[in-house]
Design an enzyme around this catalytic site. Sequence first.
Site, PDB file in Angstrom:
ATOM      1  CB  CYS A 124     -22.401  42.717  31.081  1.00 26.08           C
ATOM      2  SG  CYS A 124     -22.910  41.232  31.959  1.00 26.08           S
ATOM      3  CD  GLU A 145     -34.172  44.417  19.752  1.00 21.99           C
ATOM      4  OE1 GLU A 145     -34.380  45.528  19.284  1.00 21.99           O
ATOM      5  OE2 GLU A 145     -33.035  44.003  20.021  1.00 21.99           O
ATOM      6  CB  CYS A 172     -30.279  42.031  30.879  1.00 23.55           C
ATOM      7  SG  CYS A 172     -29.385  40.764  31.817  1.00 23.55           S
ATOM      8  CB  CYS A 227     -30.415  34.676  18.524  1.00 22.27           C
ATOM      9  SG  CYS A 227     -29.816  35.493  20.000  1.00 22.27           S
ATOM     10  CB  CYS A 286     -23.360  39.012  20.239  1.00 22.37           C
ATOM     11  SG  CYS A 286     -23.570  37.293  20.049  1.00 22.37           S
ATOM     12  CB  CYS A 346     -24.045  43.602  27.282  1.00 21.58           C
ATOM     13  SG  CYS A 346     -25.665  43.015  26.781  1.00 21.58           S
TER      14      CYS A 346
HETATM   15  N1  SAH Z   1     -27.326  36.871  29.417  1.00 26.41           N
HETATM   16  C1  SAH Z   1     -26.779  35.762  28.717  1.00 26.41           C
HETATM   17  C2  SAH Z   1     -27.313  35.606  27.307  1.00 26.41           C
HETATM   18  C3  SAH Z   1     -27.474  36.848  26.507  1.00 26.41           C
HETATM   19  S1  SAH Z   1     -25.977  37.693  26.072  1.00 26.41           S
HETATM   20  C4  SAH Z   1     -25.272  35.821  28.727  1.00 26.41           C
HETATM   21  O1  SAH Z   1     -24.703  36.833  29.136  1.00 26.41           O
HETATM   22  O2  SAH Z   1     -24.663  34.820  28.342  1.00 26.41           O
HETATM   23  C5  SAH Z   1     -25.366  36.636  24.758  1.00 26.41           C
HETATM   24  C6  SAH Z   1     -23.862  36.759  24.482  1.00 26.41           C
HETATM   25  O3  SAH Z   1     -23.549  38.015  23.870  1.00 26.41           O
HETATM   26  C7  SAH Z   1     -23.036  36.685  25.743  1.00 26.41           C
HETATM   27  O4  SAH Z   1     -21.946  35.822  25.607  1.00 26.41           O
HETATM   28  C8  SAH Z   1     -22.582  38.114  25.876  1.00 26.41           C
HETATM   29  O5  SAH Z   1     -21.465  38.214  26.646  1.00 26.41           O
HETATM   30  C9  SAH Z   1     -22.369  38.535  24.465  1.00 26.41           C
HETATM   31  N2  SAH Z   1     -22.277  39.985  24.273  1.00 26.41           N
HETATM   32  C10 SAH Z   1     -22.889  40.939  24.993  1.00 26.41           C
HETATM   33  N3  SAH Z   1     -22.588  42.167  24.511  1.00 26.41           N
HETATM   34  C11 SAH Z   1     -21.762  41.973  23.454  1.00 26.41           C
HETATM   35  C12 SAH Z   1     -21.140  42.848  22.499  1.00 26.41           C
HETATM   36  N4  SAH Z   1     -21.328  44.159  22.530  1.00 26.41           N
HETATM   37  N5  SAH Z   1     -20.380  42.294  21.538  1.00 26.41           N
HETATM   38  C13 SAH Z   1     -20.233  40.959  21.459  1.00 26.41           C
HETATM   39  N6  SAH Z   1     -20.798  40.082  22.308  1.00 26.41           N
HETATM   40  C14 SAH Z   1     -21.565  40.576  23.296  1.00 26.41           C
HETATM   41 FE1  SF4 Z   2     -27.431  40.528  30.571  1.00 25.31          FE
HETATM   42 FE2  SF4 Z   2     -26.014  41.403  28.480  1.00 25.31          FE
HETATM   43 FE3  SF4 Z   2     -24.758  40.602  30.714  1.00 25.31          FE
HETATM   44 FE4  SF4 Z   2     -25.997  38.768  29.123  1.00 25.31          FE
HETATM   45  S1  SF4 Z   2     -24.224  40.042  28.587  1.00 25.31           S
HETATM   46  S2  SF4 Z   2     -26.072  38.947  31.369  1.00 25.31           S
HETATM   47  S3  SF4 Z   2     -27.736  40.016  28.395  1.00 25.31           S
HETATM   48  S4  SF4 Z   2     -26.145  42.364  30.551  1.00 25.31           S
END
Ligand code: SAH
Ligand code: SF4
Length: 346
Positions: free
Chosen positions: A117, A93, A113, A106, A337, A120
């Site tokens: 996390c 996406e 991934c 974006c 995000c 996420c």
């Molecule tokens: N993997 C990379 C880039 C993709 S995630 C990273 O982690 O930086 C992009 C951003 O979205 C990151 O800062 C991540 O922490 C944030 N993010 C992930 N899940 C989220 C959520 N549910 N609400 C708000 N931000 C989120």
């Molecule tokens: Fe992967 Fe989501 Fe963690 Fe970014 S925030 S490293 S996309 S699991």
Amino acid sequence: MESLASQSDSRASLLSLEPENLPGQGYRRGQIAAWLYDKGTTDWEGMTDLPKALRGELAQQYRVSEFAQVQPFESKDGSVKYLYTLLDGKQTEAVYMPYAGRKTICISSMVGCPAGCTFCATGKMGFGRNLTAAEILDQILFAAHHQGHSPRELRNVVLMGMGEPLLNLEQVLMAIRRMLHPQGLAMSPRRVTLSTVGIPRGIYRLAEEDLEVRLALSLHAPDDETRQKIIPTAHRYSIAEIMEAVRHYYSQTGRRVTLEYTMLKGINDHEWQAKSLAQHLEGLSAHINLIPWNPWEGAPHQGTSREGIMKFAAILERQGLPVSVRWSRGRDVGAACGQLALKQPA
Ligand code: SAH
Ligand code: SF4
């Protein structure tokens, strides 16, 4: 829904080639590069100033698009989520945001991934596969084409979609070089941001490449104990190691680093954590983005309240740190995000 190539397309990928390696002689090669990156054409038929016979010949050897299908979902606030079906049937996406004359996209570096996390939705999906440089670039090219403008009109590209770009570094670097290439998207490195969960060897490598793109670090906690609870890879790299790499990046490139901090209720939003965060950032010219957490179904978290976020921001500001709160767009179509998980909006 737009159908582009067939899923079993075995032709060579045109977008995998550097502009100087595109097919044809010098002049023709320049024309093809301009069709791809300036005019944003997504098929051979569109390249109308190439002789028809040549187009037919090239079309037998090379595919222009990396996608079998693309489905756009428009949010009430104007952002558009693009769901791309790749040639092997997997999906990824991107989110296009046309706000205030600053067209931003974006994009994703992976299907899913592996970092996992807890907050996420992409992490919850698990790892599908790495995207190729061509697939990373084509997200940009297709979205611009669909929006009816040149890919070069995009003001910002952020690698903040699905996936961890520093765990797919070779392909990501290749794609970034094409964004900066004068015959590619001809972007200034200031307009390209790579966001990482914090992989020190990747940050050093990026500094070595001397591309001078903006780096955003997803820190989310000032202490290792909290960080490890929400980011599984934090068991492998301590905050001290990551910050050392980030300081190195700053000293090599002079680029101000952004720190991303997603606000999770009762986990990383305590007053002492704001103070501790400020201490980590002493002497580093960093900008802090506080991100209100975007909910997704089945998530084990709650977001910090608006007041809680403002209080946290005020503590950082009192310590003299530049802070902004990044209210996400596109929540209604799952384009904000951390909501990217291939779910079609209800
Ligand atoms: N993997 C990379 C880039 C993709 S995630 C990273 O982690 O930086 C992009 C951003 O979205 C990151 O800062 C991540 O922490 C944030 N993010 C992930 N899940 C989220 C959520 N549910 N609400 C708000 N931000 C989120
Ligand atoms: Fe992967 Fe989501 Fe963690 Fe970014 S925030 S490293 S996309 S699991």
